[in-house]
Design an enzyme around this catalytic site. Structure first.
Site, PDB file in Angstrom:
ATOM      1  CB  SER A 120      -0.867   0.008   1.261  1.00 45.35           C
ATOM      2  OG  SER A 120      -1.483   1.272   1.417  1.00 45.35           O
ATOM      3  CE1 TYR A 169      -4.550  -2.553   5.095  1.00 44.43           C
ATOM      4  CE2 TYR A 169      -3.744  -0.307   4.782  1.00 44.43           C
ATOM      5  CZ  TYR A 169      -4.211  -1.495   4.259  1.00 44.43           C
ATOM      6  OH  TYR A 169      -4.332  -1.643   2.892  1.00 44.43           O
TER       7      TYR A 169
END
Ligand SMILES: NC(=O)c1ccc[n+]([C@@H]2O[C@H](COP(=O)([O-])OP(=O)(O)OC[C@H]3O[C@@H](n4cnc5c(N)ncnc54)[C@H](O)[C@@H]3O)[C@@H](O)[C@H]2O)c1
Length: 254
Positions: A145, A159
């Protein structure tokens, strides 16, 4: 000499998280490229539906990838059904947002690490072991990400830490397995218009604020990730390993 050879036709590809937004688009891309797709996700009937929608020759595998002890058997089942898999695309993941860093609990931490990082590692290990034993070249694509590099913010920091670890681990796996001709690369989406991006109480103004940060002035779509993923799996990327491709409309430029 021909230069433009994708080399994917007839190959078996495993896509995890393949009934989710991005995973499904990626599975469709590999089916279009002539691959046999193992559609892996939590729910068996959703996997079956997705596999059927891809056409003939694909198969659904309902599996909770956190069941680490079952992962070698999953790889073996896919091999028996579809032939030895030579590409693994690790898309499955979750985000658990909290209001801020102070409210993160141990169970929030464990839940995100268990699927995003631990399951990814052990599934990749089981996959690569079969390639090593059979002396077959292959490729892994790990979904990281943009937050792997930015660190994210507030309640999404844990996360993003899992995504940072995925990027780091991609490089270590790439270096370790390069002599076996197993390439390992990562793909970093930016802000993608999927349920994962939505937060409770999110307003149109919040959404506009996100879009304003993206040079291409729109959120990503699941299908925007297909080209880069299929490319990384293909012979066109045969000398690429340990790389991370940003697919973010310019949001991420590292
Ligand atoms: N949406 C975004 O803005 C964005 C941004 C950057 C990175 N990503 C990454 O892209 C990937 C896909 O995101 P998405 O938006 O399509 O999310 P999604 O929630 O639509 O898909 C994720 C899939 O993973 C599956 N999954 C979760 N836990 C599992 C488990 N234990 N076993 C098997 N499967 C499991 C889910 O069932 C789901 O289908 C994720 O890794 C995510 O972190 C997304």
């Amino acid at each position: 000499m021909t230069h433009l050879n994708w080399g994917l036709s007839g190959k078996t590809v495993i896509v995890t998280g393949a009934t989710g937004a991005i995973g499904r688009a990626v599975a469709e891309g590999f089916a279009e490229a002539g691959c046999k797709v193992a559609v892996v996700d939590l729910d068996q009937s959703a996997c079956d539906t997705t596999a059927r929608a891809l056409g003939i020759g694909h198969r659904g595998y309902g599996a909770d990838l956190r069941q680490i002890g079952q992962l070698p058997a999953l790889i073996q089942r896919i091999e028996s059904d579809l032939g030895l898999a030579t590409t693994l695309v690790n898309v499955a993941g979750i985000i658990l947002r909290t209001p801020d860093l102070f409210t993160v609990t141990e169970s929030d931490w464990d839940a995100q690490h268990d699927i995003n990082l631990k399951a990814l590692f052990f599934l990749t290990q089981a996959f690569a072991k079969r390639l090593a034993v059979t002396k077959t070249p292959g490729s892994v694509i790990n979904y990281s990400s943009q937050g792997a590099l930015s660190g994210g913010f507030g309640g999404s920091v844990v996360y993003n830490a899992t995504k940072g670890a995925i990027t780091t681990m991609t490089r270590g796996m790439a270096r370790s397995w390069a002599p076996l001709n197993i390439r390992v690369n990562a793909l970093a989406p930016g802000l993608v218009d999927t349920p994962m991006l939505q937060t409770p109480g999110q307003t149109d103004a919040d959404r506009d604020a996100m879009i304003q940060q993206i040079p291409m002035q729109r959120l990503g779509l699941p299908e925007d990730h297909v080209g880069a993923t299929v490319f990384l799996a293909s012979d066109m990327a045969r000398y690429m390993t340990g790389a991370m491709i940003n697919v973010s409309g310019g949001f991420l430029m590292y």
